[in-house]
Write a protein that holds these residues in place. Structure first.
Motif, mmCIF file in Angstrom:
data_model
loop_
_atom_site.group_PDB
_atom_site.id
_atom_site.type_symbol
_atom_site.label_atom_id
_atom_site.label_comp_id
_atom_site.label_asym_id
_atom_site.label_seq_id
_atom_site.Cartn_x
_atom_site.Cartn_y
_atom_site.Cartn_z
ATOM 1 N N VAL A 46 48.288 33.776 21.627
ATOM 2 C CA VAL A 46 48.146 34.827 20.941
ATOM 3 C C VAL A 46 48.012 36.148 21.879
ATOM 4 N N ARG A 47 47.112 35.937 22.966
ATOM 5 C CA ARG A 47 47.032 36.832 24.097
ATOM 6 C C ARG A 47 48.228 37.205 24.687
ATOM 7 N N ALA A 48 48.960 36.064 24.958
ATOM 8 C CA ALA A 48 50.135 36.309 25.518
ATOM 9 C C ALA A 48 51.068 37.045 24.669
ATOM 10 N N MET A 49 51.133 36.772 23.476
ATOM 11 C CA MET A 49 52.100 37.467 22.480
ATOM 12 C C MET A 49 51.695 39.194 22.334
ATOM 13 N N VAL A 50 50.359 39.514 22.511
ATOM 14 C CA VAL A 50 50.000 40.894 22.377
ATOM 15 C C VAL A 50 49.991 41.369 23.857
ATOM 16 N N GLY A 51 50.434 40.622 24.694
ATOM 17 C CA GLY A 51 50.503 41.274 26.097
ATOM 18 C C GLY A 51 49.382 41.174 27.021
ATOM 19 N N GLY A 52 48.653 40.062 26.827
ATOM 20 C CA GLY A 52 47.746 39.671 27.770
ATOM 21 C C GLY A 52 46.369 40.504 27.590
ATOM 22 N N LYS A 53 45.498 40.506 28.607
ATOM 23 C CA LYS A 53 44.317 41.182 28.357
ATOM 24 C C LYS A 53 44.532 42.873 28.024
ATOM 25 N N ALA A 54 43.559 43.276 27.098
ATOM 26 C CA ALA A 54 43.822 44.709 26.702
ATOM 27 C C ALA A 54 43.882 45.794 28.072
ATOM 28 N N ALA A 55 45.021 46.626 28.246
ATOM 29 C CA ALA A 55 45.167 47.554 29.341
ATOM 30 C C ALA A 55 44.087 48.560 29.263
ATOM 31 N N GLU A 56 43.988 48.912 27.994
ATOM 32 C CA GLU A 56 42.785 49.796 27.681
ATOM 33 C C GLU A 56 41.567 49.482 27.064
ATOM 34 N N PRO A 57 40.391 49.704 27.316
ATOM 35 C CA PRO A 57 39.306 49.513 26.616
ATOM 36 C C PRO A 57 39.491 49.612 25.085
ATOM 37 N N LEU A 58 39.158 48.727 24.108
ATOM 38 C CA LEU A 58 39.276 48.712 22.721
ATOM 39 C C LEU A 58 38.070 50.064 22.385
ATOM 40 N N ALA A 78 28.261 49.491 26.852
ATOM 41 C CA ALA A 78 28.054 49.799 28.407
ATOM 42 C C ALA A 78 27.998 48.788 29.492
ATOM 43 N N ALA A 79 27.699 47.533 29.234
ATOM 44 C CA ALA A 79 27.962 46.450 29.982
ATOM 45 C C ALA A 79 29.433 46.057 30.376
ATOM 46 N N CYS A 80 30.353 46.364 29.353
ATOM 47 C CA CYS A 80 31.439 46.093 29.549
ATOM 48 C C CYS A 80 32.555 47.114 29.394
ATOM 49 N N PRO A 81 32.514 48.242 30.358
ATOM 50 C CA PRO A 81 33.346 49.540 30.114
ATOM 51 C C PRO A 81 34.798 49.052 30.289
ATOM 52 N N GLU A 82 35.334 48.070 30.941
ATOM 53 C CA GLU A 82 36.821 47.736 31.048
ATOM 54 C C GLU A 82 37.128 47.203 29.737
ATOM 55 N N ARG A 83 36.360 46.824 28.964
ATOM 56 C CA ARG A 83 36.931 46.159 27.502
ATOM 57 C C ARG A 83 36.589 47.165 26.388
ATOM 58 N N PHE A 84 35.480 47.729 26.410
ATOM 59 C CA PHE A 84 35.248 48.624 25.253
ATOM 60 C C PHE A 84 34.876 50.078 25.452
ATOM 61 N N SER A 85 35.070 50.784 24.486
ATOM 62 C CA SER A 85 34.622 52.312 24.710
ATOM 63 C C SER A 85 33.918 52.809 23.247
ATOM 64 N N ASP A 335 32.268 37.791 29.951
ATOM 65 C CA ASP A 335 31.063 37.978 30.668
ATOM 66 C C ASP A 335 30.246 39.050 29.831
ATOM 67 N N GLY A 336 28.802 39.143 29.875
ATOM 68 C CA GLY A 336 28.243 40.151 29.200
ATOM 69 C C GLY A 336 26.758 40.068 29.523
ATOM 70 N N PRO A 337 26.022 41.090 29.019
ATOM 71 C CA PRO A 337 24.538 41.328 29.210
ATOM 72 C C PRO A 337 23.598 40.263 28.743
ATOM 73 N N THR A 338 24.153 39.229 28.143
ATOM 74 C CA THR A 338 23.157 38.416 27.272
ATOM 75 C C THR A 338 22.333 37.513 28.475
ATOM 76 N N ARG A 339 21.111 37.311 27.890
ATOM 77 C CA ARG A 339 20.287 36.195 28.761
ATOM 78 C C ARG A 339 20.826 34.896 28.824
ATOM 79 N N ARG A 340 20.535 34.071 29.917
ATOM 80 C CA ARG A 340 21.011 32.780 29.849
ATOM 81 C C ARG A 340 19.704 31.931 29.797
ATOM 82 N N PHE A 341 19.954 30.532 29.394
ATOM 83 C CA PHE A 341 18.937 29.603 29.639
ATOM 84 C C PHE A 341 18.385 29.265 31.120
ATOM 85 N N ASP A 342 17.310 28.929 31.355
ATOM 86 C CA ASP A 342 16.936 28.450 32.522
ATOM 87 C C ASP A 342 16.896 26.894 32.165
#
Ligand code: NAD
Ligand code: MG
Length: 439
Positions: A46-58, A78-85, A335-342
């Motif tokens: 589906v990503r391929a069909m709609v042109g791969g990764k979003a060129a502009e932030p959603l 704020a942590a993903c400015p290239e993906r969301f605005s 990738d994003g701001p969420t904490r990870r398990f230790d």
């Protein structure tokens, strides 16, 4: 106008491509509005069909931006400015925080739903490039704008239905935190989304976990969905002592930091009741396939049992930023701001069935999910009013479930209500609670 037409078409193509693949891959899909993919490769296609990764932030509209989910959403953005605005921030009355948020993230619009609160905003208070709109009608219009790519529905309570409805009406993809939309009007909202090409991706952590687990199988293979519950602050308290619980005690949640209404709902376990109803409509499963399990660590967010006996669970530290991010980036993971398990530290996971005597609300949820019709709307409205009464000191903690049970039982049930019926019975249920509390 021209741009509007193009953008609308563009959005529709993306959504119908997703629905098409959902259908092709699963064959026996329960509801294309909410069901996830079953194979990663399908998502990639589906990503391929709609042109791969979003060129502009959603461009994201955050409804209820000043609340607990709203502020976590702004963290993710704020942590993903290239993906969301952030395109639009909306709140009820909390204008001070709303203005702070506007200065920090510079959205195109801020919407204040309460006109009296909006009137207090001084000239020049908004940052350059940000416009102010006022009132619920303005919010509906802006949510439907072709400039909006994703809507985060995080207004608390029945008040959130209206703008979620507007978003689905315009065929938007909605990251749905406002569970009340599905509790009150699940079948109507799902039918609306199917008709318009809208899509609901859950933000509620349990439903996000189920959504993720369902990607490992197909609809006919699901035998049971198990919603986990922290058990709240009174998990180990005796039933006799619950009558003396104060609002201050009930507002202290052991694992999650949330808005006051849902925190009280977690203490009574009414939150799980509402989530059973939410799951029933979101995933199109009969109520008999839904179960609740108390899990105090809030690490396993829910589980799906398949026909072969396999149980698939989703685990993560308790942090709402993960399900919010998942709902925004779906069908991709980023990738994003969420904490990870230790995993170098020892960890214990406990599970136990809920105690029906101490938490009668869970039974009400099973009942309302099984009955459908107006049962969810009436339970939700009665509970909202009862929680308000408890926080105001008008009723006791244990009265909440009691009055909800009574109103649910006595209500003039309708099996296939319209939106107007739902709204009317919402008002009726609130009045019944007020009358009960005054006697
Ligand atoms: P909250 O009380 O912290 O925030 C509520 C937000 O809604 C605020 O921004 C407020 O201004 C806005 N609001 C309230 N009434 C409004 C109205 N009439 N019109 C417009 N805006 C209005 O609530 P929350 O804890 O963030 O919960 C929001 C929704 O998300 C609820 O439906 C809740 O059940 C759901 N949810 C929350 C969590 C959580 O961790 N907080 C988890 C799962 C689901
Ligand atoms: Mg939840």
């Amino acid at each position: 106008m021209r741009e509007k037409t193009w953008r609308q078409t563009h959005v529709k193509v993306e959504v119908s491509a997703l629905n098409f693949y959902t259908f092709v891959v699963t064959h026996r899909v329960l509801s294309p509005v909410a069901m996830p993919f079953t194979h990663r490769s399908a998502a990639a296609d589906v990503r391929a069909m709609v042109g791969g990764k979003a060129a502009e932030p959603l461009r994201v509209a955050v409804l209820g931006s000043t609340g607990s989910i709203g502020t976590s959403t702004l963290d993710v953005i704020a942590a993903c400015p290239e993906r969301f605005s952030p395109y639009l921030l909306a709140a009820h009355r909390s204008t001070r925080l709303l203005l702070e948020q506007a200065h920090a993230c510079r959205p195109r619009w801020v919407v204040v739903v309460d006109p009296a609160a909006a009137a207090e905003i001084g000239v020049g208070a908004l940052p350059e490039g940000t416009c102010l709109a006022v009132g619920p009608e303005a919010l509906d219009d802006l949510v439907q704008s072709p400039e909006v790519d994703r809507v985060v529905s995080a207004i608390v309570g029945a008040a959130g239905l209206r703008s979620t409805w507007a978003a689905l009406e315009a065929g938007k993809t909605v990251a749905l935190a406002n569970k009340e939309t599905l509790v009150m009007a699940g079948p109507l909202a799902m039918r609306l989304a199917e008709r318009t090409g809208g899509r609901i991706v859950p933000v509620d952590s349990e439903h996000s976990a189920i959504h993720q687990a369902l990607r490992t199988g197909v609809a006919d293979e699901v035998t049971r969905i198990v919603l986990t519950a922290s058990g709240g602050p009174f998990r180990t308290r005796s039933s006799e002592s619950l009558v003396h619980v104060t609002p201050e005690e009930a507002l202290k949640h052991p694992t999650w930091s949330m808005g006051p209404k849902i925190t009280i709902d977690s203490a009574t376990m009414m939150n799980k009741a509402l989530e059973l109803i939410e799951a029933r409509w979101l995933f199109g499963l009969p109520a008999a396939k839904l179960a609740v399990l108390v899990h105090p660590q809030s690490i396993v967010h829910s589980m799906v049992e398949f026909v072969d006996g396999s149980v698939i669970a989703q685990l993560s530290p308790p942090d709402m930023r993960l399900p919010i991010q998942y709902a925004l980036s779906y069908p991709e993971r980023i990738d994003g701001p969420t904490r990870r398990f230790d995993f170098t530290q020892a960890m214990t996971l406990d599970f136990a069935p809920p105690d029906p005597d101490r938490f009668p609300a869970v039974r009400l949820g099973h009942e309302a999910a099984a009955r459908g019709g107006t049962a969810g709307a009436v339970l939700n409205a009665a509970n909202e009013e009862a929680v308000r009464g408890f926080l105001d000191g008008a009723i006791r903690f244990t009265d909440i479930a009691e009055v909800c049970a009574r109103v649910l039982e006595e209500h003039p049930f309708q099996p296939d209500p319209s939106l107007d019926d739902v709204r009317r019975l919402d008002g009726w249920a609130r009045q019944e609670v007020v009358k009960w509390a005054c006697v």
